[in-house]
Design a protein around this motif. Structure first.
Motif, PDB file in Angstrom:
ATOM      1  N   ILE A  46      36.609  40.805  45.271  1.00 33.32           N
ATOM      2  CA  ILE A  46      37.702  39.864  45.856  1.00 33.32           C
ATOM      3  C   ILE A  46      36.877  39.832  47.223  1.00 33.32           C
ATOM      4  N   THR A  47      36.833  40.876  47.873  1.00 27.38           N
ATOM      5  CA  THR A  47      36.192  40.735  49.171  1.00 27.38           C
ATOM      6  C   THR A  47      35.651  42.036  49.604  1.00 27.38           C
ATOM      7  N   THR A  48      34.495  41.975  50.614  1.00 27.79           N
ATOM      8  CA  THR A  48      33.958  43.449  50.895  1.00 27.79           C
ATOM      9  C   THR A  48      33.960  43.376  52.320  1.00 27.79           C
ATOM     10  N   ILE A  49      34.319  44.537  52.762  1.00 26.10           N
ATOM     11  CA  ILE A  49      34.217  44.819  54.188  1.00 26.10           C
ATOM     12  C   ILE A  49      33.486  45.673  54.779  1.00 26.10           C
ATOM     13  N   GLN A  50      32.758  45.350  55.825  1.00 24.71           N
ATOM     14  CA  GLN A  50      31.701  46.418  56.114  1.00 24.71           C
ATOM     15  C   GLN A  50      32.341  47.269  57.270  1.00 24.71           C
ATOM     16  N   LEU A  51      32.267  48.606  56.869  1.00 26.69           N
ATOM     17  CA  LEU A  51      33.023  49.645  57.931  1.00 26.69           C
ATOM     18  C   LEU A  51      32.144  50.052  59.236  1.00 26.69           C
ATOM     19  N   LYS A  52      32.793  50.378  60.186  1.00 25.50           N
ATOM     20  CA  LYS A  52      31.911  51.089  61.217  1.00 25.50           C
ATOM     21  C   LYS A  52      30.834  51.925  60.926  1.00 25.50           C
ATOM     22  N   ASP A  53      31.063  52.641  59.920  1.00 26.99           N
ATOM     23  CA  ASP A  53      30.114  53.802  59.519  1.00 26.99           C
ATOM     24  C   ASP A  53      28.987  53.248  58.484  1.00 26.99           C
ATOM     25  N   GLY A  54      29.078  51.940  58.254  1.00 23.87           N
ATOM     26  CA  GLY A  54      28.006  51.440  57.519  1.00 23.87           C
ATOM     27  C   GLY A  54      28.295  51.122  56.019  1.00 23.87           C
ATOM     28  N   ASN A  55      29.421  51.858  55.582  1.00 23.50           N
ATOM     29  CA  ASN A  55      29.521  51.730  54.234  1.00 23.50           C
ATOM     30  C   ASN A  55      30.343  50.588  53.799  1.00 23.50           C
ATOM     31  N   PRO A  56      30.187  49.781  52.769  1.00 30.75           N
ATOM     32  CA  PRO A  56      31.042  48.758  52.384  1.00 30.75           C
ATOM     33  C   PRO A  56      32.119  49.179  51.747  1.00 30.75           C
ATOM     34  N   PHE A  57      33.254  48.452  51.889  1.00 29.60           N
ATOM     35  CA  PHE A  57      34.457  48.599  51.402  1.00 29.60           C
ATOM     36  C   PHE A  57      34.882  47.413  50.569  1.00 29.60           C
ATOM     37  N   SER A  58      34.879  47.439  49.249  1.00 24.40           N
ATOM     38  CA  SER A  58      35.165  46.170  48.220  1.00 24.40           C
ATOM     39  C   SER A  58      36.580  46.513  47.681  1.00 24.40           C
ATOM     40  N   ILE A  59      37.047  45.337  47.446  1.00 26.06           N
ATOM     41  CA  ILE A  59      38.490  45.198  46.940  1.00 26.06           C
ATOM     42  C   ILE A  59      38.208  44.410  45.634  1.00 26.06           C
ATOM     43  N   ARG A  60      38.422  44.968  44.474  1.00 32.90           N
ATOM     44  CA  ARG A  60      38.245  44.126  43.094  1.00 32.90           C
ATOM     45  C   ARG A  60      39.657  43.678  42.604  1.00 32.90           C
ATOM     46  N   ILE A  61      39.675  42.836  41.630  1.00 34.66           N
ATOM     47  CA  ILE A  61      40.769  42.430  40.934  1.00 34.66           C
ATOM     48  C   ILE A  61      41.496  43.631  40.303  1.00 34.66           C
ATOM     49  N   SER A  62      40.702  44.511  39.759  1.00 36.68           N
ATOM     50  CA  SER A  62      41.390  45.886  38.899  1.00 36.68           C
ATOM     51  C   SER A  62      41.993  46.678  40.055  1.00 36.68           C
ATOM     52  N   ASN A  63      41.639  46.559  41.487  1.00 37.29           N
ATOM     53  CA  ASN A  63      42.549  47.576  42.290  1.00 37.29           C
ATOM     54  C   ASN A  63      43.597  47.061  42.627  1.00 37.29           C
ATOM     55  N   ILE A  64      43.905  45.443  42.993  1.00 37.12           N
ATOM     56  CA  ILE A  64      44.939  44.828  43.171  1.00 37.12           C
ATOM     57  C   ILE A  64      46.153  45.144  41.894  1.00 37.12           C
ATOM     58  N   ILE A  65      45.515  44.705  40.737  1.00 33.90           N
ATOM     59  CA  ILE A  65      46.229  45.004  39.619  1.00 33.90           C
ATOM     60  C   ILE A  65      46.742  46.517  39.379  1.00 33.90           C
ATOM     61  N   GLY A  66      45.914  47.425  39.525  1.00 33.53           N
ATOM     62  CA  GLY A  66      46.283  48.786  39.512  1.00 33.53           C
ATOM     63  C   GLY A  66      47.183  49.010  40.297  1.00 33.53           C
ATOM     64  N   ALA A  67      47.260  48.697  41.620  1.00 30.41           N
ATOM     65  CA  ALA A  67      48.186  49.164  42.580  1.00 30.41           C
ATOM     66  C   ALA A  67      49.528  48.425  42.258  1.00 30.41           C
ATOM     67  N   ILE A  68      49.725  47.216  41.752  1.00 32.05           N
ATOM     68  CA  ILE A  68      50.817  46.806  41.540  1.00 32.05           C
ATOM     69  C   ILE A  68      51.371  47.393  40.335  1.00 32.05           C
ATOM     70  N   ALA A  69      50.514  47.710  39.171  1.00 33.10           N
ATOM     71  CA  ALA A  69      51.123  48.459  38.366  1.00 33.10           C
ATOM     72  C   ALA A  69      51.633  50.115  38.599  1.00 33.10           C
ATOM     73  N   ILE A  70      50.825  50.497  39.474  1.00 31.96           N
ATOM     74  CA  ILE A  70      51.342  51.654  40.041  1.00 31.96           C
ATOM     75  C   ILE A  70      52.779  51.735  40.945  1.00 31.96           C
TER      76      ILE A  70
END
Length: 446
Positions: free
Chosen positions: A170-194
């Motif tokens: 869905i989106t990718t955020i570049q963190l201050k330490d240089g590592n990308p942080f990605s949010i995928r559809i499965s992450n959102i659905i998994g969070a809702i399911a939990i």
């Protein structure tokens, strides 16, 4: 076993062999046998369930039939090697098996939904003989059913996305330490399911396991509400943390930022935090519980809910009054039902001087004994209070369980006492004063 490779017929580049025919026959026999066994086994049993209608039973049979149909078709597709790519784009192939797997998963989700909703949840509530879970019972069965449905279908959606390889970012955020942080559809659905799983887990603990314990131990409604609320708060807190972890949020950073944020927020929301901790004190100390009848700030009402910040008190006029918890903890509150629901009330009556006081006592006790809302034990009694300026003052003391309607009880008693006094010529005087005027004679000169 070379005879199994015997070619029955060929069409273009496709060759249909004997072992494929035997496999299809075996799959069909197995599927039909299992389906018919389930039909003959389940139908009589489900008909005996008083909680399941014919429409629901037929719906279950249709779900099972479609589930076996999709599974059987999927097996035949693999046996015949007909798993073609339906997508014109080879980079994102959509095979026939993907669609059949998705349809089978959906039917399996519908099957789980039916079993849990109709067998475990609905039958459990129908078997209950005590429907009074609280002064205003919530639709706990409906909550559980909707939670199960959402959980099952979100899980099915998660599996479909994984099988069809549709788990896009869905989106990718570049963190201050240089590592990308990605949010995928499965992450959102998994969070809702939990989160939904945590909600269902809370319901199972409070409505299935603890309900029987409450009933066996005869625990009062207020204690049940307090325990259920604490379990609910802790359960939701853990579920939210796990859901955030599933999305990929580093909770260490969250806690560090929250600590700094809470210092500033706490200064501006002191009263809110006061109400919050007062709510926790109420749930633990239980000086005021759900179902108690309290009198405060000039009104009387029943406590219907104790939240973390505020409580709801329903007044005699069926008006919901939202009371901050700090008021219930830090201010004087009259709790009529804290120790006992037998409360003593009294009404004051004045009679004319010269009346037969023994008869007055008898008539007032008679009025109390004829009122069904006045308890016979402890027995009502009369007090001769005072010799007032215009009347002899008596008070009738009685006990009653009608805490919210005590004004109606008093009104009925006054009507009856007035009727008995009229029949026996007992006068109820009105305030009066006598004024004597004295005029001095003027001294006449001699």
């Amino acid at each position: 076993m070379d005879f199994l490779d015997f070619k029955l017929f060929s069409f273009s580049n496709y060759v249909f062999e004997l072992h494929q025919l035997i496999s299809i026959i075996l799959i069909s026999i197995f599927g039909i046998t299992v389906f018919r066994w389930l039909t003959f086994y389940l139908n009589p049993k489900i008909k005996n369930w008083e909680t399941v209608t014919d429409h629901q039973r037929k719906k279950l049979m249709r779900i099972i039939r479609l589930f076996f149909l999709f599974l059987g078709t999927l097996a035949v597709i693999f046996v015949l090697d007909l798993n073609y790519n339906l997508s014109p784009n080879d980079d994102n192939p959509i095979y026939i098996s993907f669609i059949l797997e998705a349809l089978a998963i959906i039917q399996f989700a519908r099957l789980l939904d039916w079993i849990v909703s109709n067998y475990f949840i609905h039958r459990n509530f129908v078997k209950r003989d005590d429907k009074k879970a609280s002064p205003k019972p919530r639709d706990t069965e409906g909550i559980a059913t909707r939670t199960v449905q959402l959980l099952v279908y979100f899980t099915a959606l998660f599996l479909i996305l994984k099988n069809l390889d549709l788990d896009y970012t869905i989106t990718t955020i570049q963190l201050k330490d240089g590592n990308p942080f990605s949010i995928r559809i499965s992450n959102i659905i998994g969070a809702i399911a939990i989160f939904l799983l945590g909600r269902l887990f809370i319901w199972i603990i409070t409505q299935l396991f603890l309900y029987g314990y409450y009933k066996r131990k005869n625990i009062d409604i207020g204690a049940q509400f307090a325990v259920n609320q604490l379990i609910t708060y802790v359960g939701y807190f853990i579920a939210i943390l796990l859901a955030l972890e599933t999305i990929g949020i580093n909770m260490t950073l969250i806690w560090g930022g929250a600590a700094a944020l809470l210092v500033g927020v706490g200064l501006g929301l002191q009263q809110t935090f006061n109400d919050f901790f007062s709510g926790i004190v109420l749930l633990f100390e239980r000086t005021v519980k759900v179902g108690d009848i309290v009198h405060m700030d000039g009104f009387t009402g029943t406590v219907t809910k104790i939240g973390l910040r505020a409580s709801i008190v329903e007044s005699r006029d069926a008006v919901s009054v939202i009371v901050p918890n700090s008021k219930l903890v830090n201010q004087s509150v009259i709790n009529w039902s804290h120790l006992s629901d037998n409360i003593r009330f009294h009404i004051r009556i004045g009679i004319a001087y010269g009346s037969d006081t023994r008869l007055v006592k008898k008539l007032m006790l008679e009025a109390a004994s004829n009122n069904e809302q006045v308890l016979s034990f402890p027995a009502p009694f009369i007090r001769f209070i005072d010799f007032a300026d215009s009347a002899l003052i008596f008070e009738l003391y009685y006990f009653s369980k009608n805490l919210l309607t005590e004004q109606d009880v008093k009104s009925n008693l006054r009507f009856k006492i007035d009727e008995l006094f009229r029949e026996n010529n007992i006068k109820i005087p009105f305030p009066q004063s006598e004024i004597y005027m004295h005029q001095d004679k003027e001294d006449n000169p001699s």
